[in-house]
Enzyme design. Sequence first.
Site, mmCIF file in Angstrom:
data_model
loop_
_atom_site.group_PDB
_atom_site.id
_atom_site.type_symbol
_atom_site.label_atom_id
_atom_site.label_comp_id
_atom_site.label_asym_id
_atom_site.label_seq_id
_atom_site.Cartn_x
_atom_site.Cartn_y
_atom_site.Cartn_z
ATOM 1 N N SER A 223 -40.851 7.565 89.536
ATOM 2 C CA SER A 223 -40.903 7.038 90.894
ATOM 3 C C SER A 223 -40.175 7.970 91.867
ATOM 4 O O SER A 223 -40.495 9.138 91.946
ATOM 5 C CB SER A 223 -40.312 5.622 90.929
ATOM 6 O OG SER A 223 -40.927 4.797 89.990
ATOM 7 N N ASP A 450 -51.626 2.677 90.134
ATOM 8 C CA ASP A 450 -50.190 2.462 90.307
ATOM 9 C C ASP A 450 -49.966 1.870 91.697
ATOM 10 O O ASP A 450 -50.366 2.460 92.694
ATOM 11 C CB ASP A 450 -49.464 3.810 90.168
ATOM 12 C CG ASP A 450 -47.945 3.675 90.168
ATOM 13 O OD1 ASP A 450 -47.420 2.841 90.921
ATOM 14 O OD2 ASP A 450 -47.298 4.425 89.432
ATOM 15 N N HIS A 478 -46.934 0.669 87.171
ATOM 16 C CA HIS A 478 -46.116 1.687 87.809
ATOM 17 C C HIS A 478 -45.470 2.566 86.756
ATOM 18 O O HIS A 478 -44.647 2.096 85.966
ATOM 19 C CB HIS A 478 -45.053 1.017 88.672
ATOM 20 C CG HIS A 478 -44.165 1.974 89.390
ATOM 21 N ND1 HIS A 478 -44.649 3.091 90.024
ATOM 22 C CD2 HIS A 478 -42.813 1.987 89.567
ATOM 23 C CE1 HIS A 478 -43.642 3.754 90.579
ATOM 24 N NE2 HIS A 478 -42.521 3.105 90.307
#
Length: 508
Positions: A223, A450, A478
């Site tokens: 991320s 995602d 994700h």
Amino acid sequence: MRPRPARRPAGPAALVALLAGLLAVAGCTPAVQQETVTPGPSTAAAAPADGDVAAQELVWTDCADLECATARVPLDWAEPEGETIGVALTRHAATGERLGTLFINPGGPGASGVDYVPAALAEFSDTLLASYDVVGFDPRGVGLSTPVDCVDDAELDVLTATDLDTSDAGLTEAAATWGAVGAQCLERTGPLLEHVDTVSAARDLDLLRTLVGDETLTYLGFSYGTQLGATYAALFPERVGRLVLDGALDPTLTSTEVSAGQAAGFEGALRAYVAYCQGQDTCPLDGDVEDGLAQVRTLLDKATAAPLTTGQDRRLTSALAFSGIAATLYSQASWDLLTQGLTAAITRGDGSVLLALSDAYYQRDAEGRYTSNMFEAFWSIGCADSRAPADVAEMRAAAAEVEAAAPTVGPWFSYGGVTCAQWPTPVAEPLPSYAAEGAAPILVVGTTNDPATPYAWAEKLATTLSSGVLLTFEGEGHTAYRASNTCIADVVDAYLVEGTVPADGTRC
């Protein structure tokens, strides 16, 4: 609104167990169970004098089943011999023939790498754990490192529950509110608030690499951790070893592009959930997918007009309802929990389940305490890195585009400019280029649906980096490593352990 924090959730099994446990007591606000590793008391005493950071020696002490240390880094990298701050680290030693250190970061910005280590040990392969010391660290401003401090728990309750009024007067009031939050951040945090930008954190990471004795950086970032990793590569391309950037956030994206991309990402994930839900006997959403999405939006609009009861003195606003929904969209494994929340809210007007999911997202426990400073760090780092346009006309035009692309969730990703409009510290200068010319091959991993870091961002980051290699997981959720399939896991492990670079464009 600001974009959703882009952080790696717990692995699918752990996420379901956590959220299911939270929902076990109907009508109650549950505790978030976190394993927090606290550095031992002797680590701070081992810190060097200010101005001697490169000469320091990390002193590792036992903490639970791991080792902990605290490094000193310059408060301001423009004055490397000046005041210092602490960066907390946690290490799991390699169980076999050691190749070096694997630094890991779960994202955010604001998520704790120290807290992530126990989960990583449960997820990572035995081969990877045998080959590397796994080191999690809390970036500057985060968690057990010298932290930012902005609001108390009661104030955070208000901020997370408040629905944005998008009238001219409402936007003016929101900007003033966030300006007051920023001023309080500066008062409580001090000079650090001006130096929590990602470039400074990347310079810290290079010092950590030096302190563990590695000539090049081996890194696994998820991320926001991909932005940190890409920034490191841009600053120190010759020191790039094996970097995996999973769930990509390209540093060249503007705040407006991030908001629009995340809105489209969560809309796509919600659409996939609705299609799944409508194939189950217990789904509260009838008709086709478009009908189901409209029913979710109706619920959110109703929560704006009249927040739902929850069996306690807190009501479910639309802001909290959306956070509860978003929490489950990070992983397909938690979709059935979203069905429970929507069923209670739509059929009975009961917001307790969605509130519990929102509390899990915000890391709020049963006593009303927020168990980390992740969201304070998220605002502070976000405002240090970039600023979205705060002009009302520009925000309205951008909001119209976002809602056209994401009609269900778009409003919760619009008007982000109000957050940093009156922030008391300046925005950091961006790097002139993120191409990282001369860097070794960098593996960029993207998931096709995602929600938090859309696949298009992985494609973009792989081309932004001169040595980027794109690896694609075709699926939901994700991030992909150890959260998708064995194909992704095997490719990443082969790259990290053996140095095998997959063909650009490999799909799993």
